[in-house]
Design an enzyme around this catalytic site. Structure first.
Site, PDB file in Angstrom:
ATOM      1  N   THR A 154       4.150   3.949   1.856  1.00 21.32           N
ATOM      2  CA  THR A 154       3.384   2.828   2.424  1.00 21.32           C
ATOM      3  C   THR A 154       1.909   2.869   2.018  1.00 21.32           C
ATOM      4  O   THR A 154       1.376   3.925   1.696  1.00 21.32           O
ATOM      5  CB  THR A 154       3.516   2.830   3.963  1.00 21.32           C
ATOM      6  OG1 THR A 154       3.161   4.125   4.452  1.00 21.32           O
ATOM      7  CG2 THR A 154       4.921   2.498   4.391  1.00 21.32           C
TER       8      THR A 154
ATOM      9  N   LYS B 260       6.260   8.660   3.598  1.00 21.05           N
ATOM     10  CA  LYS B 260       5.063   9.205   2.935  1.00 21.05           C
ATOM     11  C   LYS B 260       3.996   8.137   3.074  1.00 21.05           C
ATOM     12  O   LYS B 260       3.914   7.213   2.266  1.00 21.05           O
ATOM     13  CB  LYS B 260       5.371   9.489   1.462  1.00 21.05           C
ATOM     14  CG  LYS B 260       4.543  10.608   0.829  1.00 21.05           C
ATOM     15  CD  LYS B 260       3.059  10.348   0.784  1.00 21.05           C
ATOM     16  CE  LYS B 260       2.671   9.337  -0.278  1.00 21.05           C
ATOM     17  NZ  LYS B 260       1.227   8.958  -0.154  1.00 21.05           N
TER      18      LYS B 260
ATOM     19  N   GLY C 250       4.018   0.769  -8.348  1.00 16.40           N
ATOM     20  CA  GLY C 250       5.415   0.326  -8.308  1.00 16.40           C
ATOM     21  C   GLY C 250       6.107   0.549  -9.639  1.00 16.40           C
ATOM     22  O   GLY C 250       7.255   1.015  -9.702  1.00 16.40           O
TER      23      GLY C 250
ATOM     24  N   GLU D 200       7.456  -3.799  -2.893  1.00 15.95           N
ATOM     25  CA  GLU D 200       6.631  -4.931  -2.450  1.00 15.95           C
ATOM     26  C   GLU D 200       5.238  -4.675  -2.998  1.00 15.95           C
ATOM     27  O   GLU D 200       4.525  -3.805  -2.504  1.00 15.95           O
ATOM     28  CB  GLU D 200       6.607  -4.993  -0.918  1.00 15.95           C
ATOM     29  CG  GLU D 200       7.964  -5.191  -0.285  1.00 15.95           C
ATOM     30  CD  GLU D 200       8.587  -6.535  -0.594  1.00 15.95           C
ATOM     31  OE1 GLU D 200       7.854  -7.496  -0.874  1.00 15.95           O
ATOM     32  OE2 GLU D 200       9.829  -6.624  -0.565  1.00 15.95           O
TER      33      GLU D 200
ATOM     34  N   ARG E   9      -9.572 -12.293   6.698  1.00 18.65           N
ATOM     35  CA  ARG E   9      -9.046 -11.383   7.727  1.00 18.65           C
ATOM     36  C   ARG E   9      -8.693 -10.044   7.083  1.00 18.65           C
ATOM     37  O   ARG E   9      -8.234  -9.993   5.944  1.00 18.65           O
ATOM     38  CB  ARG E   9      -7.808 -11.996   8.375  1.00 18.65           C
ATOM     39  CG  ARG E   9      -7.422 -11.279   9.658  1.00 18.65           C
ATOM     40  CD  ARG E   9      -6.294 -12.027  10.333  1.00 18.65           C
ATOM     41  NE  ARG E   9      -5.627 -11.209  11.334  1.00 18.65           N
ATOM     42  CZ  ARG E   9      -6.059 -11.072  12.585  1.00 18.65           C
ATOM     43  NH1 ARG E   9      -7.136 -11.692  12.985  1.00 18.65           N
ATOM     44  NH2 ARG E   9      -5.398 -10.311  13.443  1.00 18.65           N
TER      45      ARG E   9
ATOM     46  N   CYS F 206      -2.012  -8.403   0.699  1.00 17.79           N
ATOM     47  CA  CYS F 206      -1.295  -8.861  -0.496  1.00 17.79           C
ATOM     48  C   CYS F 206      -1.160 -10.370  -0.481  1.00 17.79           C
ATOM     49  O   CYS F 206      -1.008 -10.991  -1.521  1.00 17.79           O
ATOM     50  CB  CYS F 206       0.073  -8.202  -0.554  1.00 17.79           C
ATOM     51  SG  CYS F 206       1.017  -8.477   0.950  1.00 17.79           S
TER      52      CYS F 206
ATOM     53  N   GLU G  77      -6.053  -8.719  -8.696  1.00 22.04           N
ATOM     54  CA  GLU G  77      -6.188  -8.733  -7.240  1.00 22.04           C
ATOM     55  C   GLU G  77      -7.559  -8.137  -6.887  1.00 22.04           C
ATOM     56  O   GLU G  77      -7.820  -6.978  -7.186  1.00 22.04           O
ATOM     57  CB  GLU G  77      -5.080  -7.814  -6.713  1.00 22.04           C
ATOM     58  CG  GLU G  77      -4.641  -8.056  -5.338  1.00 22.04           C
ATOM     59  CD  GLU G  77      -3.504  -7.109  -4.946  1.00 22.04           C
ATOM     60  OE1 GLU G  77      -3.327  -6.044  -5.564  1.00 22.04           O
ATOM     61  OE2 GLU G  77      -2.807  -7.443  -3.999  1.00 22.04           O
TER      62      GLU G  77
ATOM     63  N   PHE H 242      -8.695  -7.847  -3.784  1.00 18.48           N
ATOM     64  CA  PHE H 242      -8.416  -7.103  -2.548  1.00 18.48           C
ATOM     65  C   PHE H 242      -9.674  -6.962  -1.697  1.00 18.48           C
ATOM     66  O   PHE H 242      -9.999  -5.879  -1.187  1.00 18.48           O
ATOM     67  CB  PHE H 242      -7.816  -5.727  -2.881  1.00 18.48           C
ATOM     68  CG  PHE H 242      -6.631  -5.381  -1.997  1.00 18.48           C
ATOM     69  CD1 PHE H 242      -5.558  -6.252  -1.898  1.00 18.48           C
ATOM     70  CD2 PHE H 242      -6.591  -4.211  -1.245  1.00 18.48           C
ATOM     71  CE1 PHE H 242      -4.469  -5.967  -1.086  1.00 18.48           C
ATOM     72  CE2 PHE H 242      -5.502  -3.915  -0.422  1.00 18.48           C
ATOM     73  CZ  PHE H 242      -4.446  -4.790  -0.348  1.00 18.48           C
TER      74      PHE H 242
HETATM   75  P1  NAD Z   1      -1.149   2.309  -4.071  1.00 17.93           P
HETATM   76  O1  NAD Z   1      -0.197   1.785  -5.070  1.00 17.93           O
HETATM   77  O2  NAD Z   1      -2.361   2.992  -4.539  1.00 17.93           O
HETATM   78  O3  NAD Z   1      -0.422   3.340  -3.091  1.00 17.93           O
HETATM   79  C1  NAD Z   1       0.711   2.967  -2.331  1.00 17.93           C
HETATM   80  C2  NAD Z   1       1.475   4.218  -1.939  1.00 17.93           C
HETATM   81  O4  NAD Z   1       2.087   4.777  -3.102  1.00 17.93           O
HETATM   82  C3  NAD Z   1       0.600   5.335  -1.359  1.00 17.93           C
HETATM   83  O5  NAD Z   1       1.288   5.944  -0.290  1.00 17.93           O
HETATM   84  C4  NAD Z   1       0.445   6.283  -2.531  1.00 17.93           C
HETATM   85  O6  NAD Z   1       0.160   7.620  -2.158  1.00 17.93           O
HETATM   86  C5  NAD Z   1       1.818   6.171  -3.157  1.00 17.93           C
HETATM   87  N1  NAD Z   1       1.898   6.612  -4.555  1.00 17.93           N
HETATM   88  C6  NAD Z   1       0.924   6.625  -5.491  1.00 17.93           C
HETATM   89  N2  NAD Z   1       1.421   7.077  -6.665  1.00 17.93           N
HETATM   90  C7  NAD Z   1       2.739   7.342  -6.462  1.00 17.93           C
HETATM   91  C8  NAD Z   1       3.798   7.819  -7.296  1.00 17.93           C
HETATM   92  N3  NAD Z   1       3.601   8.106  -8.575  1.00 17.93           N
HETATM   93  N4  NAD Z   1       5.031   7.955  -6.756  1.00 17.93           N
HETATM   94  C9  NAD Z   1       5.254   7.644  -5.454  1.00 17.93           C
HETATM   95  N5  NAD Z   1       4.286   7.199  -4.621  1.00 17.93           N
HETATM   96  C10 NAD Z   1       3.052   7.039  -5.116  1.00 17.93           C
HETATM   97  O7  NAD Z   1      -1.495   1.059  -3.132  1.00 17.93           O
HETATM   98  P2  NAD Z   1      -2.607   0.957  -2.001  1.00 17.93           P
HETATM   99  O8  NAD Z   1      -3.938   0.918  -2.664  1.00 17.93           O
HETATM  100  O9  NAD Z   1      -2.352   1.966  -0.938  1.00 17.93           O
HETATM  101  O10 NAD Z   1      -2.273  -0.482  -1.360  1.00 17.93           O
HETATM  102  C11 NAD Z   1      -2.792  -1.682  -1.819  1.00 17.93           C
HETATM  103  C12 NAD Z   1      -1.774  -2.417  -2.672  1.00 17.93           C
HETATM  104  O11 NAD Z   1      -0.602  -2.695  -1.897  1.00 17.93           O
HETATM  105  C13 NAD Z   1      -2.268  -3.775  -3.136  1.00 17.93           C
HETATM  106  O12 NAD Z   1      -1.930  -3.964  -4.488  1.00 17.93           O
HETATM  107  C14 NAD Z   1      -1.490  -4.754  -2.255  1.00 17.93           C
HETATM  108  O13 NAD Z   1      -1.311  -6.024  -2.809  1.00 17.93           O
HETATM  109  C15 NAD Z   1      -0.204  -4.042  -2.100  1.00 17.93           C
HETATM  110  N6  NAD Z   1       0.514  -4.574  -0.942  1.00 17.93           N
HETATM  111  C16 NAD Z   1       1.654  -5.299  -1.145  1.00 17.93           C
HETATM  112  C17 NAD Z   1       2.320  -5.863  -0.049  1.00 17.93           C
HETATM  113  C18 NAD Z   1       3.581  -6.649  -0.221  1.00 17.93           C
HETATM  114  O14 NAD Z   1       4.302  -6.825   0.758  1.00 17.93           O
HETATM  115  N7  NAD Z   1       3.898  -7.156  -1.393  1.00 17.93           N
HETATM  116  C19 NAD Z   1       1.819  -5.667   1.235  1.00 17.93           C
HETATM  117  C20 NAD Z   1       0.647  -4.937   1.386  1.00 17.93           C
HETATM  118  C21 NAD Z   1       0.012  -4.371   0.297  1.00 17.93           C
END
Ligand code: NAD
Length: 489
Positions: free
Chosen positions: A157, A183, A240, A257, A285, A291, A393, A395
């Protein structure tokens, strides 16, 4: 938040949550968690090793046998009892979220209780996992289809909605009989950890929910663990894609997501007050850290200037403060220094390339904003596709406004993106509603409203925004596998 609550929540060490027990990591490593309002450390959390991840998965695997075997009605009862207890802890969990994420306390607390509501929505689905019987090719054959829980799920998450985005996964996973290893992000691990801890204190059997903390290295160990049958992740598109390639050889179930770049089209006939209200709400907000935020507005040229005036006037009314000390302010600080720097970079890039700044574009004035990641709601016009904020993005609390002449042009501009998460449309015309909503390349289209995420409707990204359904009854199928049983008699 009261001083007593702040004192009770800060300065603690938080262990990994494995089989219901809080424990240090195998190598006793700890990471500090920082306040975005002050820049000071507020607590520390254990950083899991690969051995800890394995222990968490093995406990989840052991717990799966009994949890999956319970009748759905029994799981429903247990989950509802646990969420009732979590609601009594909403001040503490919401307080941790305000401290670590920056979201004002009232909104953080609301995120905890609405996450309980969503868990209850899925608890009710536990008894509705149905199968079906087929008509067969011979009278002495009987054929039926059942759905069974996939097993251990790895839930990854992000930090913008640390508890609700967890509940979107935890709800359907637990209702269907899966067990989980969570995690949470390294940025805001406290509130999701406390949420899981409270669920266990409220009666979820030990081992059904386990939590390992740490960065992407820990996340990678979890998603590639061979006993993790399903990965559900919310985060950036970059991460992702990394997860997708890391697990490619294991062929496990996955839902991602990811990021968004959501357009809002405002037609000439739109209710402009409503459009401005929703654009401002979605755009600012949670400091635009969503996202589904409005990343780009396309306004018909005839209403472009009036719409800007309305948006600017509403944007200037937001109160900004330390969401811990001023719990009912509208906006807090941005969560991380990196996110703030990205906003500053995007705004500077747009201004260099000819954008006009109508409001914002800087830190708010005042001593109380000195040490936090604060930024004022920002509105820009005269934006063009070559600007970073029109492609990536941001953000952050930035709303760029462009114009259009024809609906074709608006649709083309809206779809000219690698992302396809959500889109917004403002019009009073039914034919325009039908035409544009069908043409938009996005998993969710909201017309004359901004309530993107509702328990009853599926939420799925298109294009680089990922795949796999969250929310709604459909999400339970992400946690089930199909079995066809054919009997000769
Ligand atoms: P991030 O991709 O940096 O991290 C997300 C999670 O992935 C964290 O827990 C991180 O530790 C983990 N992670 C990082 N590298 C990994 C790997 N190699 N293997 C497995 N896990 C790993 O994202 P963030 O900065 O925490 O969140 C912001 C992003 O989330 C924005 O791009 C936002 O658009 C997106 N988001 C999408 C939605 C949706 O529903 N589509 C909702 C909310 C946020």
């Amino acid at each position: 938040m009261t001083t007593e609550l702040i004192e009770a929540l800060t300065g603690k060490d938080w262990g990994l949550l494995i089989n219901g027990a809080s424990q240090a990591a195998a190598d006793n490593a700890w990471d500090k968690v920082y306040s975005p309002a002050t820049g000071l450390a507020i607590a520390q959390v254990a950083r899991a090793t690969e051995t800890d991840v394995d222990a968490a998965v093995q406990n989840a695997k052991a717990a799966f046998v009994q949890w999956a075997a319970l009748p759905g009605a029994e799981r429903e009862k247990i989950i509802r009892k646990a969420t009732a207890y979590v609601r009594t802890q909403a001040d503490q969990i919401g307080g941790l979220m305000a401290l670590e994420q920056g979201k004002p306390f009232a909104q953080s607390r609301g995120e905890v209780t609405s996450s309980c509501d969503l868990m209850d929505y899925y608890a009710a689905e536990a008894v509705r996992v149905e199968g079906y019987v087929n008509s067969t090719e011979k009278s002495n054959l009987y054929s039926w289809v059942v759905y069974q829980p996939v097993g251990v799920c790895g839930l990854i998450t992000p930090w913008n909605y640390p508890v609700s985005l967890l509940s979107w996964k935890l709800g359907p996973a637990m209702a269907t009989g899966c067990t989980v290893v969570v995690k949470p992000t390294e940025v805001t691990p406290l509130s999701p950890l406390a949420f899981c801890k409270a669920l266990i204190e409220g009666g979820i059997p030990a081992g059904v929910i386990n939590v390992v903390m740490g960065d992407g290295v820990v996340g990678a160990a979890l998603v590639t663990h061979r006993d993790v049958a399903k990965v559900a992740m919310t985060g950036s598109t970059h991460t992702g894609k990394k997860i997708m390639s890391a697990i490619a050889s294991q062929l496990k179930k996955v839902s991602l997501e990811l990021g968004g770049h959501c357009p809002a089209i405002v037609c000439a006939d739109a209710d402009l007050d409503l459009a401005a209200e929703i654009i401002v709400y979605k755009g600012f907000r949670n400091m635009g850290q969503s996202c589904s935020t409005v990343n780009r507005v396309y306004a018909h040229h005839s209403i472009h200037d009036v719409l800007i005036e309305k948006i600017v006037s509403k944007a200037q009314k937001f109160s900004i403060g330390d969401g811990v000390l001023e719990g009912d302010c509208d906006l807090g600080p941005m969560t991380t220094a990196e996110t703030l720097q990205k906003v500053e970079r995007h705004v500077a890039d747009a201004l260099t390339k000819g954008a006009s700044l109508h409001t914002g574009g800087k830190k708010p004035n005042g001593e109380k904003y000195q040490n936090g990641h604060y930024y004022t709601p920002t509105v820009l016009s005269k934006v063009s596709p070559d600007m970073l904020m029109m492609q990536e993005e941001t953000f952050g609390p930035v709303v760029p406004i462009d114009s259009f002449d024809s609906l074709e042009e608006a649709i083309d501009k809206a779809n000219d993106s690698d992302f396809g998460l959500c889109a917004y449309l403002f019009t009073k015309d039914f034919a325009t509603t039908m035409r544009v909503s069908q043409a938009l390349e996005a998993g969710t289209v909201c017309v004359n409203n901004g309530a993107v995420n509702t328990a009853y409707a599926p939420y799925e990204g298109w294009k680089d925004s990922g795949f796999g359904v969250e929310l709604s009854r459909k999400a339970i199928f992400e946690y089930l596998k199909t079995k066809h049983i054919k009997v000769g008699f």
